[in-house]
Design a protein around this motif. Structure first.
Motif, PDB file in Angstrom:
ATOM      1  N   THR A   4      37.686  15.790  19.875  1.00 45.88           N
ATOM      2  CA  THR A   4      38.271  15.467  21.158  1.00 45.88           C
ATOM      3  C   THR A   4      38.964  16.686  21.745  1.00 45.88           C
ATOM      4  O   THR A   4      39.459  17.551  21.029  1.00 45.88           O
ATOM      5  CB  THR A   4      39.294  14.326  21.017  1.00 45.88           C
TER       6      THR A   4
ATOM      7  N   TYR B  18      45.061  17.525  24.438  1.00 50.76           N
ATOM      8  CA  TYR B  18      45.762  16.852  25.531  1.00 50.76           C
ATOM      9  C   TYR B  18      46.707  17.870  26.159  1.00 50.76           C
ATOM     10  O   TYR B  18      47.712  18.244  25.554  1.00 50.76           O
ATOM     11  CB  TYR B  18      46.536  15.648  24.995  1.00 50.76           C
TER      12      TYR B  18
ATOM     13  N   ASP C  37      46.126   9.153  29.737  1.00 52.71           N
ATOM     14  CA  ASP C  37      45.357   9.909  28.750  1.00 52.71           C
ATOM     15  C   ASP C  37      43.949  10.211  29.249  1.00 52.71           C
ATOM     16  O   ASP C  37      43.381  11.261  28.958  1.00 52.71           O
ATOM     17  CB  ASP C  37      45.260   9.116  27.436  1.00 52.71           C
ATOM     18  N   ASN C  38      43.382   9.261  29.999  1.00 59.94           N
ATOM     19  CA  ASN C  38      42.029   9.436  30.530  1.00 59.94           C
ATOM     20  C   ASN C  38      42.047   9.547  32.057  1.00 59.94           C
ATOM     21  O   ASN C  38      41.060   9.239  32.718  1.00 59.94           O
ATOM     22  CB  ASN C  38      41.142   8.263  30.097  1.00 59.94           C
ATOM     23  N   ASP C  39      43.189   9.986  32.589  1.00 63.55           N
ATOM     24  CA  ASP C  39      43.351  10.138  34.048  1.00 63.55           C
ATOM     25  C   ASP C  39      42.994   8.849  34.783  1.00 63.55           C
ATOM     26  O   ASP C  39      42.293   8.848  35.798  1.00 63.55           O
ATOM     27  CB  ASP C  39      42.497  11.296  34.578  1.00 63.55           C
ATOM     28  N   GLN C  40      43.505   7.729  34.237  1.00 57.81           N
ATOM     29  CA  GLN C  40      43.179   6.426  34.820  1.00 57.81           C
ATOM     30  C   GLN C  40      43.647   6.314  36.267  1.00 57.81           C
ATOM     31  O   GLN C  40      43.025   5.638  37.087  1.00 57.81           O
ATOM     32  CB  GLN C  40      43.821   5.296  33.994  1.00 57.81           C
TER      33      GLN C  40
ATOM     34  N   HIS D  11      46.852  16.725  32.352  1.00 55.73           N
ATOM     35  CA  HIS D  11      47.135  15.304  32.561  1.00 55.73           C
ATOM     36  C   HIS D  11      48.594  15.110  32.974  1.00 55.73           C
ATOM     37  O   HIS D  11      49.433  15.968  32.738  1.00 55.73           O
ATOM     38  CB  HIS D  11      46.880  14.513  31.269  1.00 55.73           C
TER      39      HIS D  11
END
Length: 212
Positions: A2, A5, A61-64, A92
């Motif tokens: 991954t 972050y 975390d996933n740029d929601q 992020h």
């Protein structure tokens, strides 16, 4: 594997003058929609006489959560370039507001896109990047007779001691990267012949400087 972050190390402001227009990018870490909107409102208030206060932010975390605004500039020439600069840096939980004080010379769509994008990118570079590593705490109960050996082992394996409490035994708390947790627990169990009592405690984010 991954991706790390990443976020900015510090809030900062970057200014560029392009054909007499002042472009000022203010960038900050935010953790919610409310924090982002509060930051944007603050910059807008501080620059209430500006021609435009365009912005973009990404949260999660996933740029929601992703928002952007041209704030009166031609559609697609400000908010999206700011947002794309954030995405390109792979950061992020960041909000960026680019304030423009118009200098009397029109830049055209391409010129605006470059101005907003470059001002944001330079602000990110100026802020610097940090990597947030999720860590767990391991609480290790050890007999006094093995305490020195444990501390030596932790130092040799670059495991950070968070604190110690002394009672009938010693309670030593260490930080362990979450993805290394199982390996570290097994290694400690093997090294000390299953004589340690190991429990997991609270989690935290450890922030370390990041160089690409």
């Amino acid at each position: 594997m991954t991706e790390p972050y990443l976020t900015i190390a510090h809030d900062t402001t970057n200014e560029k003058v392009i054909k007499k227009s002042r472009f000022i990018c203010s960038i900050a870490r935010v953790s919610s929609d409310e924090e982002a909107q509060a930051f944007i409102s603050k910059i807008q208030t501080e620059n209430r006489k500006a021609t435009h206060n365009c912005f973009a932010y990404m949260i999660g975390d996933n740029d929601q959560v992703q928002r952007e605004s041209d704030n009166g500039e031609p559609s697609g020439t400000a908010g999206i370039p700011i947002l794309e600069s954030l995405k390109l840096a792979k950061i992020h939980d960041v909000a960026a507001v680019v304030t423009r004080y118009f200098g009397g010379i029109k830049l055209g769509a391409g010129g605006l896109i470059r101005a907003y994008s470059n001002t944001t990118t330079e602000a990110i570079q100026q802020a610097g990047l940090i990597q947030r590593v999720k860590q767990a705490t391991l609480q290790i109960t050890v007999a006094y007779s093995q305490h020195d050996s444990l501390l030596y082992y932790l130092k040799e394996n670059n495991l950070e001691v968070a604190g110690e409490e002394y009672g009938v035994n010693v309670l030593t708390t260490v930080y362990v990267n979450e993805d290394e947790l199982a390996t570290v627990k097994q290694a400690l169990t093997n090294r000390f012949n299953d004589q340690l009592q190991i429990t997991e405690g609270p989690k935290r984010f450890n922030e370390i400087p990041y160089q690409n």
